[in-house]
Scaffold this motif. Structure first.
Motif, PDB file in Angstrom:
ATOM      1  N   ILE A   1      -6.144   4.534   8.903  1.00  0.00           N
ATOM      2  CA  ILE A   1      -5.126   3.663   9.500  1.00  0.00           C
ATOM      3  C   ILE A   1      -3.719   4.247   9.319  1.00  0.00           C
ATOM      4  CG2 ILE A   1      -4.819   2.158   7.465  1.00  0.00           C
ATOM      5  CD1 ILE A   1      -4.911   1.110  11.183  1.00  0.00           C
TER       6      ILE A   1
ATOM      7  N   MET B   1       2.063  -4.999  -1.269  1.00  0.00           N
ATOM      8  CA  MET B   1       3.427  -5.515  -1.126  1.00  0.00           C
ATOM      9  C   MET B   1       3.448  -7.029  -1.019  1.00  0.00           C
ATOM     10  SD  MET B   1       5.294  -2.991   1.512  1.00  0.00           S
ATOM     11  CE  MET B   1       5.545  -1.277   1.115  1.00  0.00           C
TER      12      MET B   1
ATOM     13  N   ASN C   1       1.544   0.790  -0.591  1.00  0.00           N
ATOM     14  CA  ASN C   1       1.266   0.019  -1.812  1.00  0.00           C
ATOM     15  C   ASN C   1       1.121  -1.467  -1.508  1.00  0.00           C
ATOM     16  OD1 ASN C   1       1.909   2.498  -2.848  1.00  0.00           O
ATOM     17  ND2 ASN C   1       2.892   1.654  -4.658  1.00  0.00           N
TER      18      ASN C   1
ATOM     19  N   ARG D   1       1.116 -10.133   4.943  1.00  0.00           N
ATOM     20  CA  ARG D   1       0.491  -8.808   4.935  1.00  0.00           C
ATOM     21  C   ARG D   1       1.387  -7.824   5.690  1.00  0.00           C
ATOM     22  NH1 ARG D   1      -2.251 -11.688   1.810  1.00  0.00           N
ATOM     23  NH2 ARG D   1      -4.531 -11.619   1.731  1.00  0.00           N
ATOM     24  N   PRO D   2       1.611  -6.624   5.117  1.00  0.00           N
ATOM     25  CA  PRO D   2       2.474  -5.642   5.778  1.00  0.00           C
ATOM     26  C   PRO D   2       1.715  -4.754   6.772  1.00  0.00           C
ATOM     27  CG  PRO D   2       1.906  -4.910   3.555  1.00  0.00           C
ATOM     28  CD  PRO D   2       1.145  -6.177   3.795  1.00  0.00           C
TER      29      PRO D   2
ATOM     30  N   LEU E   1      -1.341  -1.809  15.119  1.00  0.00           N
ATOM     31  CA  LEU E   1      -2.702  -1.271  15.140  1.00  0.00           C
ATOM     32  C   LEU E   1      -3.301  -1.618  13.787  1.00  0.00           C
ATOM     33  CD1 LEU E   1      -4.675   0.562  16.743  1.00  0.00           C
ATOM     34  CD2 LEU E   1      -3.692   2.495  15.502  1.00  0.00           C
TER      35      LEU E   1
ATOM     36  N   SER F   1       2.591  -1.441   9.618  1.00  0.00           N
ATOM     37  CA  SER F   1       3.527  -0.533  10.272  1.00  0.00           C
ATOM     38  C   SER F   1       3.660  -0.933  11.733  1.00  0.00           C
ATOM     39  CB  SER F   1       2.983   0.896  10.255  1.00  0.00           C
ATOM     40  OG  SER F   1       2.730   1.294   8.945  1.00  0.00           O
TER      41      SER F   1
ATOM     42  N   GLY G   1      -7.263 -11.546   5.421  1.00  0.00           N
ATOM     43  CA  GLY G   1      -6.031 -11.617   6.221  1.00  0.00           C
ATOM     44  C   GLY G   1      -6.185 -10.905   7.550  1.00  0.00           C
ATOM     45  N   THR G   2      -6.666  -9.691   7.501  1.00  0.00           N
ATOM     46  CA  THR G   2      -6.837  -8.927   8.743  1.00  0.00           C
ATOM     47  C   THR G   2      -7.971  -9.525   9.588  1.00  0.00           C
ATOM     48  OG1 THR G   2      -8.030  -7.358   7.338  1.00  0.00           O
ATOM     49  CG2 THR G   2      -5.835  -6.722   8.046  1.00  0.00           C
TER      50      THR G   2
ATOM     51  N   GLN H   1      -6.680  -2.429  11.102  1.00  0.00           N
ATOM     52  CA  GLN H   1      -8.087  -2.260  10.744  1.00  0.00           C
ATOM     53  C   GLN H   1      -8.465  -3.413   9.816  1.00  0.00           C
ATOM     54  OE1 GLN H   1      -8.938   1.168   8.280  1.00  0.00           O
ATOM     55  NE2 GLN H   1     -10.882   1.477   9.321  1.00  0.00           N
TER      56      GLN H   1
ATOM     57  N   GLY I   1     -10.011  -7.300   4.968  1.00  0.00           N
ATOM     58  CA  GLY I   1     -10.316  -8.470   4.152  1.00  0.00           C
ATOM     59  C   GLY I   1      -9.967  -9.726   4.928  1.00  0.00           C
TER      60      GLY I   1
HETATM   61  C1  LIG Z   1       3.938  -0.463   4.471  1.00  0.00           C
HETATM   62  C2  LIG Z   1       2.499  -0.770   4.832  1.00  0.00           C
HETATM   63  C3  LIG Z   1       2.080  -0.551   6.123  1.00  0.00           C
HETATM   64  C4  LIG Z   1       0.760  -0.836   6.485  1.00  0.00           C
HETATM   65  N1  LIG Z   1       0.400  -0.620   7.779  1.00  0.00           N
HETATM   66  C5  LIG Z   1      -0.834  -0.939   8.176  1.00  0.00           C
HETATM   67  C6  LIG Z   1      -1.196  -0.784   9.555  1.00  0.00           C
HETATM   68  O1  LIG Z   1      -0.399  -0.349  10.395  1.00  0.00           O
HETATM   69  N2  LIG Z   1      -2.454  -1.161   9.910  1.00  0.00           N
HETATM   70  C7  LIG Z   1      -3.361  -1.657   8.992  1.00  0.00           C
HETATM   71  O2  LIG Z   1      -4.491  -1.982   9.382  1.00  0.00           O
HETATM   72  N3  LIG Z   1      -3.044  -1.793   7.692  1.00  0.00           N
HETATM   73  C8  LIG Z   1      -1.805  -1.463   7.263  1.00  0.00           C
HETATM   74  N4  LIG Z   1      -1.462  -1.641   5.946  1.00  0.00           N
HETATM   75  C9  LIG Z   1      -2.473  -2.180   5.016  1.00  0.00           C
HETATM   76  C10 LIG Z   1      -2.584  -3.689   5.202  1.00  0.00           C
HETATM   77  O3  LIG Z   1      -1.383  -4.294   4.783  1.00  0.00           O
HETATM   78  C11 LIG Z   1      -3.757  -4.244   4.371  1.00  0.00           C
HETATM   79  O4  LIG Z   1      -4.961  -3.706   4.875  1.00  0.00           O
HETATM   80  C12 LIG Z   1      -3.810  -5.758   4.509  1.00  0.00           C
HETATM   81  O5  LIG Z   1      -2.718  -6.322   3.830  1.00  0.00           O
HETATM   82  C13 LIG Z   1      -5.116  -6.266   3.946  1.00  0.00           C
HETATM   83  O6  LIG Z   1      -5.094  -7.683   3.912  1.00  0.00           O
HETATM   84  P1  LIG Z   1      -6.449  -8.514   3.945  1.00  0.00           P
HETATM   85  O7  LIG Z   1      -6.135  -9.915   3.594  1.00  0.00           O
HETATM   86  O8  LIG Z   1      -7.192  -8.270   5.209  1.00  0.00           O
HETATM   87  O9  LIG Z   1      -7.337  -7.829   2.834  1.00  0.00           O
HETATM   88  P2  LIG Z   1      -7.399  -8.107   1.265  1.00  0.00           P
HETATM   89  O10 LIG Z   1      -8.805  -8.479   0.923  1.00  0.00           O
HETATM   90  O11 LIG Z   1      -6.302  -8.983   0.799  1.00  0.00           O
HETATM   91  O12 LIG Z   1      -7.151  -6.652   0.751  1.00  0.00           O
HETATM   92  C14 LIG Z   1      -7.868  -5.546   1.232  1.00  0.00           C
HETATM   93  C15 LIG Z   1      -7.085  -4.317   0.830  1.00  0.00           C
HETATM   94  O13 LIG Z   1      -5.736  -4.400   1.336  1.00  0.00           O
HETATM   95  C16 LIG Z   1      -4.780  -4.360   0.283  1.00  0.00           C
HETATM   96  N5  LIG Z   1      -3.734  -5.390   0.487  1.00  0.00           N
HETATM   97  C17 LIG Z   1      -3.901  -6.725   0.484  1.00  0.00           C
HETATM   98  N6  LIG Z   1      -2.740  -7.374   0.631  1.00  0.00           N
HETATM   99  C18 LIG Z   1      -1.794  -6.416   0.710  1.00  0.00           C
HETATM  100  C19 LIG Z   1      -0.387  -6.448   0.809  1.00  0.00           C
HETATM  101  N7  LIG Z   1       0.314  -7.581   0.858  1.00  0.00           N
HETATM  102  N8  LIG Z   1       0.263  -5.258   0.826  1.00  0.00           N
HETATM  103  C20 LIG Z   1      -0.410  -4.092   0.815  1.00  0.00           C
HETATM  104  N9  LIG Z   1      -1.743  -4.001   0.705  1.00  0.00           N
HETATM  105  C21 LIG Z   1      -2.429  -5.146   0.638  1.00  0.00           C
HETATM  106  C22 LIG Z   1      -5.545  -4.693  -0.979  1.00  0.00           C
HETATM  107  O14 LIG Z   1      -4.975  -4.049  -2.106  1.00  0.00           O
HETATM  108  C23 LIG Z   1      -6.935  -4.174  -0.688  1.00  0.00           C
HETATM  109  O15 LIG Z   1      -7.031  -2.789  -0.985  1.00  0.00           O
HETATM  110  C24 LIG Z   1      -0.162  -1.347   5.532  1.00  0.00           C
HETATM  111  C25 LIG Z   1       0.265  -1.566   4.217  1.00  0.00           C
HETATM  112  C26 LIG Z   1       1.574  -1.279   3.871  1.00  0.00           C
HETATM  113  C27 LIG Z   1       2.040  -1.526   2.475  1.00  0.00           C
END
Ligand SMILES: Cc1cc2nc3c(=O)[nH]c(=O)nc-3n(C[C@H](O)[C@H](O)[C@H](O)COP(=O)(O)OP(=O)(O)OC[C@H]3O[C@@H](n4cnc5c(N)ncnc54)[C@H](O)[C@@H]3O)c2cc1C
Ligand code: FES
Length: 280
Positions: A128, A239, A237, A59-60, A80, A62, A87-88, A82, A85
């Motif tokens: 976020i 990733m 997006n 999971r990406p 930081l 910042s 992963g978080t 939020q 799902g």
């Molecule tokens: C460049 C970048 C920087 C980010 N920075 C932050 C940050 O600083 N703090 C923060 O809380 N969140 C950040 N996010 C978003 C964070 O990556 C997603 O909330 C997290 O991946 C969700 O994973 P999950 O398993 O908890 O939820 P899931 O149930 O897997 O997904 C919940 C949501 O997160 C999105 N998501 C899931 N996996 C990914 C992935 N590999 N890449 C991008 N989005 C995903 C899904 O499309 C869905 O909308 C960032 C995303 C990107 C691309």
């Protein structure tokens, strides 16, 4: 194509602090000197969220801050996060002293425009999207920059406006917007930006960086295009790999540019707003 992944580190790092910030937000401070000293604002790390390889996809996030200060002396990175799902959710259960597997820094740093006075540099964060903006401010302050930074943060309600105090403590002009009016302007952060743009004196050079939910990013792109402003938008997006291999994060390239598709993880995540298509 340039691959910033060349200077990327992969490893298991120790968690120094894990802080619950309420409302599903938390902060993780990680002892990762080689990542910390090379990270610049706008870059991100890919995090393994499970103890094994499940889930396989990292999971990406910042890099919100580095400590004790940006640059050569930095030894820790701060995220930081939020809850969104599984992963978080798993990351929220980690504790101080446990380890976390990271890959980074990835992506390009945010740009630092050269503005001539009078000028205004807007940093617009929705939800976020606030995360990469704080390190940007810390870096500018450390280098003694005279960029007149104005931070604008929006959320649904006051309790979801996480991180704004940090900007105020740095002495940065900070404006807030909440949908329900519980803090700052009642409405969204784009309306707030619109007001601020309208109040600038004639001839002010304007630039900005935005990072937020999809709707906010689209509105910001439209404002930048309509008013011919030098804005950049940092995209979040989906990733799957984060280092350019899978093309799972692409957006369309500008019609007059060399690339038909651009990978948000490698060519971005921050793009000039005027180069973004109407829908992205
Ligand atoms: C460049 C970048 C920087 C980010 N920075 C932050 C940050 O600083 N703090 C923060 O809380 N969140 C950040 N996010 C978003 C964070 O990556 C997603 O909330 C997290 O991946 C969700 O994973 P999950 O398993 O908890 O939820 P899931 O149930 O897997 O997904 C919940 C949501 O997160 C999105 N998501 C899931 N996996 C990914 C992935 N590999 N890449 C991008 N989005 C995903 C899904 O499309 C869905 O909308 C960032 C995303 C990107 C691309
Ligand atoms: S996430 Fe794989 S190429 Fe961008």
């Amino acid at each position: 194509m340039k691959m910033p992944v060349e200077s990327c580190h992969v490893g298991e790092y120790n968690i120094l602090e894990h802080t619950d910030l309420g409302e599903g937000w938390f902060r993780i401070d990680i002892d990762a000197p080689e990542i910390a000293r090379e990270t610049r604002a706008g870059q991100f790390v890919q995090v393994r969220v499970g103890p094994g390889d499940d889930p396989l996809i990292r999971r990406p996030f910042s890099v919100y801050d580095v400590g004790p200060e940006p640059g050569e002396n930095a030894t820790e990175i701060r995220l930081l996060i939020q809850k969104a799902g599984p992963g978080t959710e798993a990351l929220s259960r980690l504790r101080k002293g446990e380890s976390i597997r990271l890959m980074g820094p990835l992506g390009h740093p945010m740009p630092v425009p050269d503005l001539k006075s009078p000028a205004a540099m807007f940093l617009v964060g929705g939800g976020i999207g606030v995360a990469p903006l704080y390190l940007y401010c810390r870096e500018r302050l450390k280098e003694g920059s005279t960029l007149p930074l104005k931070v604008m943060l929006g959320a649904r309600r006051e309790s979801l406006l996480i991180g704004h105090q940090g900007f105020q403590d740095l002495g940065i002009e900070t404006y807030l917007a909440t949908d329900d009016g519980s803090a700052g302007h009642q409405g969204n952060v784009i309306e707030l930006l619109d007001q601020q743009l309208g109040s600038l004196s004639e001839g002010t050079q304007v630039a900005g960086i935005g990072c937020g939910p999809h709707g906010m990013n689209l509105a910001l792109r439209d404002i930048a295009v309509e008013r011919d402003l030098e804005f950049w938008i940092s995209l979040e997006n989906y990733m799957p790999c984060g280092f350019g291999a899978c093309f799972g994060c692409v957006i369309a390239g500008p019609s007059d540019g060399p690339l038909r598709y651009r990978r948000v993880c490698v060519e971005g995540p921050c793009f000039p707003a005027k180069e973004l298509p109407e829908t992205f």
